[in-house]
Scaffold this motif. Structure first.
Motif, PDB file in Angstrom:
ATOM      1  N   ILE A 230       0.834  -1.200   0.000  1.00  0.00           N
ATOM      2  CA  ILE A 230       0.000   0.000   0.000  1.00  0.00           C
ATOM      3  C   ILE A 230       0.869   1.251   0.000  1.00  0.00           C
ATOM      4  O   ILE A 230       0.590   2.230  -0.719  1.00  0.00           O
ATOM      5  CB  ILE A 230      -0.942   0.004   1.219  1.00  0.00           C
ATOM      6  N   SER A 231       1.937   1.228   0.782  1.00  0.00           N
ATOM      7  CA  SER A 231       2.851   2.364   0.830  1.00  0.00           C
ATOM      8  C   SER A 231       3.489   2.623  -0.533  1.00  0.00           C
ATOM      9  O   SER A 231       3.631   3.773  -0.950  1.00  0.00           O
ATOM     10  CB  SER A 231       3.941   2.105   1.875  1.00  0.00           C
ATOM     11  N   THR A 232       3.848   1.552  -1.233  1.00  0.00           N
ATOM     12  CA  THR A 232       4.502   1.686  -2.539  1.00  0.00           C
ATOM     13  C   THR A 232       3.529   2.151  -3.618  1.00  0.00           C
ATOM     14  O   THR A 232       3.857   3.013  -4.435  1.00  0.00           O
ATOM     15  CB  THR A 232       5.126   0.344  -2.963  1.00  0.00           C
ATOM     16  N   VAL A 233       2.337   1.601  -3.595  1.00  0.00           N
ATOM     17  CA  VAL A 233       1.355   1.906  -4.636  1.00  0.00           C
ATOM     18  C   VAL A 233       0.773   3.314  -4.464  1.00  0.00           C
ATOM     19  O   VAL A 233       0.674   4.087  -5.426  1.00  0.00           O
ATOM     20  CB  VAL A 233       0.228   0.861  -4.643  1.00  0.00           C
ATOM     21  N   PHE A 234       0.393   3.666  -3.244  1.00  0.00           N
ATOM     22  CA  PHE A 234      -0.307   4.930  -3.003  1.00  0.00           C
ATOM     23  C   PHE A 234       0.598   6.016  -2.415  1.00  0.00           C
ATOM     24  O   PHE A 234       0.139   7.152  -2.241  1.00  0.00           O
ATOM     25  CB  PHE A 234      -1.503   4.696  -2.079  1.00  0.00           C
ATOM     26  N   ARG A 235       1.836   5.657  -2.089  1.00  0.00           N
ATOM     27  CA  ARG A 235       2.799   6.618  -1.555  1.00  0.00           C
ATOM     28  C   ARG A 235       2.276   7.313  -0.300  1.00  0.00           C
ATOM     29  O   ARG A 235       2.571   8.483  -0.049  1.00  0.00           O
ATOM     30  CB  ARG A 235       3.157   7.667  -2.606  1.00  0.00           C
ATOM     31  N   SER A 236       1.495   6.608   0.469  1.00  0.00           N
ATOM     32  CA  SER A 236       0.890   7.188   1.672  1.00  0.00           C
ATOM     33  C   SER A 236       1.147   6.266   2.862  1.00  0.00           C
ATOM     34  O   SER A 236       0.596   5.160   2.923  1.00  0.00           O
ATOM     35  CB  SER A 236      -0.615   7.390   1.478  1.00  0.00           C
ATOM     36  N   GLY A 237       1.976   6.734   3.776  1.00  0.00           N
ATOM     37  CA  GLY A 237       2.246   5.934   4.953  1.00  0.00           C
ATOM     38  C   GLY A 237       1.049   5.810   5.865  1.00  0.00           C
ATOM     39  O   GLY A 237       0.793   4.755   6.437  1.00  0.00           O
ATOM     40  N   SER A 238       0.290   6.886   6.007  1.00  0.00           N
ATOM     41  CA  SER A 238      -0.873   6.849   6.893  1.00  0.00           C
ATOM     42  C   SER A 238      -1.937   5.886   6.378  1.00  0.00           C
ATOM     43  O   SER A 238      -2.559   5.164   7.159  1.00  0.00           O
ATOM     44  CB  SER A 238      -1.470   8.254   7.038  1.00  0.00           C
ATOM     45  N   MET A 239      -2.142   5.848   5.054  1.00  0.00           N
ATOM     46  CA  MET A 239      -3.107   4.911   4.488  1.00  0.00           C
ATOM     47  C   MET A 239      -2.640   3.477   4.708  1.00  0.00           C
ATOM     48  O   MET A 239      -3.448   2.600   5.073  1.00  0.00           O
ATOM     49  CB  MET A 239      -3.287   5.160   2.988  1.00  0.00           C
ATOM     50  N   ALA A 240      -1.348   3.236   4.513  1.00  0.00           N
ATOM     51  CA  ALA A 240      -0.809   1.886   4.691  1.00  0.00           C
ATOM     52  C   ALA A 240      -0.961   1.422   6.134  1.00  0.00           C
ATOM     53  O   ALA A 240      -1.353   0.286   6.405  1.00  0.00           O
ATOM     54  CB  ALA A 240       0.652   1.849   4.268  1.00  0.00           C
ATOM     55  N   ILE A 241      -0.662   2.312   7.077  1.00  0.00           N
ATOM     56  CA  ILE A 241      -0.783   1.964   8.492  1.00  0.00           C
ATOM     57  C   ILE A 241      -2.240   1.721   8.865  1.00  0.00           C
ATOM     58  O   ILE A 241      -2.583   0.727   9.508  1.00  0.00           O
ATOM     59  CB  ILE A 241      -0.188   3.074   9.371  1.00  0.00           C
ATOM     60  N   GLY A 242      -3.112   2.640   8.441  1.00  0.00           N
ATOM     61  CA  GLY A 242      -4.533   2.521   8.788  1.00  0.00           C
ATOM     62  C   GLY A 242      -5.163   1.250   8.253  1.00  0.00           C
ATOM     63  O   GLY A 242      -5.827   0.505   8.994  1.00  0.00           O
ATOM     64  N   LEU A 243      -4.982   0.976   6.969  1.00  0.00           N
ATOM     65  CA  LEU A 243      -5.572  -0.224   6.364  1.00  0.00           C
ATOM     66  C   LEU A 243      -5.004  -1.499   6.977  1.00  0.00           C
ATOM     67  O   LEU A 243      -5.744  -2.443   7.265  1.00  0.00           O
ATOM     68  CB  LEU A 243      -5.333  -0.221   4.856  1.00  0.00           C
ATOM     69  N   SER A 244      -3.697  -1.529   7.165  1.00  0.00           N
ATOM     70  CA  SER A 244      -3.055  -2.735   7.688  1.00  0.00           C
ATOM     71  C   SER A 244      -3.510  -3.045   9.104  1.00  0.00           C
ATOM     72  O   SER A 244      -3.838  -4.190   9.423  1.00  0.00           O
ATOM     73  CB  SER A 244      -1.532  -2.576   7.646  1.00  0.00           C
ATOM     74  N   LEU A 245      -3.551  -2.034   9.957  1.00  0.00           N
ATOM     75  CA  LEU A 245      -3.978  -2.262  11.334  1.00  0.00           C
ATOM     76  C   LEU A 245      -5.454  -2.626  11.404  1.00  0.00           C
ATOM     77  O   LEU A 245      -5.859  -3.482  12.202  1.00  0.00           O
ATOM     78  CB  LEU A 245      -3.697  -1.020  12.179  1.00  0.00           C
ATOM     79  N   PHE A 246      -6.257  -1.990  10.570  1.00  0.00           N
ATOM     80  CA  PHE A 246      -7.691  -2.319  10.550  1.00  0.00           C
ATOM     81  C   PHE A 246      -7.906  -3.777  10.169  1.00  0.00           C
ATOM     82  O   PHE A 246      -8.657  -4.508  10.820  1.00  0.00           O
ATOM     83  CB  PHE A 246      -8.418  -1.401   9.573  1.00  0.00           C
ATOM     84  N   LEU A 247      -7.218  -4.209   9.119  1.00  0.00           N
ATOM     85  CA  LEU A 247      -7.377  -5.598   8.673  1.00  0.00           C
ATOM     86  C   LEU A 247      -6.784  -6.580   9.673  1.00  0.00           C
ATOM     87  O   LEU A 247      -7.338  -7.662   9.896  1.00  0.00           O
ATOM     88  CB  LEU A 247      -6.714  -5.777   7.301  1.00  0.00           C
ATOM     89  N   MET A 248      -5.667  -6.210  10.277  1.00  0.00           N
ATOM     90  CA  MET A 248      -5.024  -7.121  11.229  1.00  0.00           C
ATOM     91  C   MET A 248      -5.918  -7.396  12.435  1.00  0.00           C
ATOM     92  O   MET A 248      -5.977  -8.523  12.933  1.00  0.00           O
ATOM     93  CB  MET A 248      -3.691  -6.525  11.692  1.00  0.00           C
TER      94      MET A 248
END
Length: 318
Positions: A230-248
Motif C-alpha cells: 500500500i505504501s509503494t502503490v499509493f505513496r501514503s504511509g498513513s493509508m498503509a498503516i490505517g488499512l493494515s492495522l484495521f485488517l489485522m
C-alpha cells in the motif's frame, strides 16, 4: 549483490537513527516487564496443590458451555472446548500438572501473544520506508544512483523484515530474562499438551514456545508485506498503516463470523494462523495445512508483485 548489501545497511541506519524506533523498542520491553509483574502477582491460576480438583471444576464449566452452545445450534464452536476437556482429563489421568503461569516457561508461553504489538511497530516502519521517501523528496537522491529500482525496493523490504526479526528476538530474550528474574528456572521439565485431532500428545516446552513465535510471525510478515504494498502503490504511509492495522485486528473476527461459508477459504486471514492445524481445529472444516500454505504463498506473491511492478513502472518524480 554488493550494492544491495550497502543499500540494506543504509536503510537499517535510517531505521535505527530515529527516536521513534527506540521508543518502540522501549515500549516492547516495558510491555514484557509489565506482563511479567502482572503474571507473578495477579495471575497464578493453579497456586493450590490440588490442581486436579481445579481441572475437574474447569471441565464441569466447559461441559456446561458445550451444552449451551448445542442448545444454540452452535456445536462447531464447541469443538475447542471438547479438546480442552480431553487435555485436562489426560493431565488428571497421567498426573501431568499444568505449567503454571508463575513459572519461567509458563510465562514465556504467553509472551508470543505480544507479537501483535511487534507487528504494529513493524507495520509502521514498513508503511513509511517507501512513502517517506516521496514525502521528503529523497526518492530523487536514490534514483540518481547507478542502481535499478528493483534493488532499491528489495533493500527496503529486506531491511523491514530484518527489523521484524530484531523485535522478535528482543521479545524472546527479554521474556527469558524477565521470567528468569521473576520466576526462577522452573516448569521446563513438564510437557506441553496438545490435541492433534485424534488424541492428546506431549511436546517439548521450548519447541512449543518457538513454534508459537513461528506461527505468530506469519501474520506479521503478511501484514507488513501488505503495508509495504500500500505504501509503494499509493505513496501514503498513513493509508498503509490505517488499512493494515484495521485488517489485522478485524480480519480474524470476520473469518470467525462467516466460517460456515465456503468462500471464507479464499480469505487471507483464514490461513495466517497455522496453529489451527497444530491444535487439530481448523477454522473451516476440511482445510489442510498444505492448502493454507499455498494460499499464503499466492497472497505473498500478489503483494510483492504489485509492489515491485508499480515501483518500477510508475513515474516516481516526487
Amino acid at each position: 549483490m554488493l550494492n544491495i548489501i550497502r543499500f540494506i545497511q543504509n536503510e537499517n541506519m535510517k531505521i535505527y537513527k530515529r527516536i521513534g524506533t527506540w521508543v518502540m523498542v522501549g515500549v516492547l520491553i516495558l510491555t514484557v516487564v509489565i506482563g511479567g509483574l502482572v503474571t507473578k502477582y495477579m495471575m497464578n491460576v493453579y497456586e493450590t496443590e490440588d490442581w486436579q480438583l481445579a481441572l475437574q471444576t474447569e471441565n464441569q464449566q466447559l461441559t456446561d458451555q458445550i451444552a449451551q452452545l448445542n442448545d444454540m445450534e452452535m456445536g462447531s464452536a464447541a469443538q475447542p472446548l471438547h479438546h480442552q476437556i480431553s487435555i485436562n482429563e489426560y493431565r488428571i489421568t497421567n498426573n501431568v500438572p499444568p505449567v503454571e503461569s508463575g513459572t519461567l516457561w509458563g510465562f514465556m508461553m504467553t509472551v508470543p501473544d505480544f507479537t501483535a504489538l511487534a507487528s504494529v511497530f513493524v507495520i509502521v516502519i514498513g508503511a513509511g520506508i517507501v512513502a517517506g521517501e516521496f514525502s521528503t523528496g529523497t526518492i530523487k537522491l536514490l534514483l540518481i544512483r547507478p542502481v535499478n529500482r528493483f534493488k532499491i525496493l528489495l533493500s527496503k523490504y529486506i531491511a523491514t523484515l530484518l527489523f521484524a526479526v530484531v523485535l522478535l528476538a528482543l521479545l524472546f530474550l527479554s521474556s527469558f530474562a524477565v521470567g528468569r528474574i521473576l520466576f526462577g528456572f522452573g516448569g521446563g521439565q513438564l510437557p506441553y499438551l496438545v490435541y492433534n485431532g485424534e488424541e492428546v500428545v506431549e511436546r517439548s516446552m521450548i519447541t512449543q514456545i518457538m513454534s508459537f513465535y513461528a506461527f505468530n510471525s506469519i501474520d506479521l510478515v503478511m501484514m507488513v508485506t501488505f503495508a509495504f504494498m500500500i505504501s509503494t502503490v499509493f505513496r501514503s504511509g498513513s493509508m498503509a498503516i490505517g488499512l493494515s492495522l484495521f485488517l489485522m485486528f478485524t480480519g480474524g473476527q470476520v473469518v470467525q463470523l462467516f466460517n460456515q461459508y465456503d468462500w471464507v477459504k479464499y480469505i487471507l486471514f483464514t490461513h495466517t494462523n497455522l496453529s489451527q492445524y497444530n491444535n487439530g481445529t481448523p477454522i473451516v472444516e476440511g482445510m489442510t495445512m498444505s492448502y493454507s500454505i499455498m494460499m499464503l504463498c499466492i497472497y505473498f506473491i500478489l503483494f510483492i508483485g504489485i509492489s515491485f511492478i508499480t515501483f518500477q513502472k510508475r513515474d516516481v518524480v516526487a
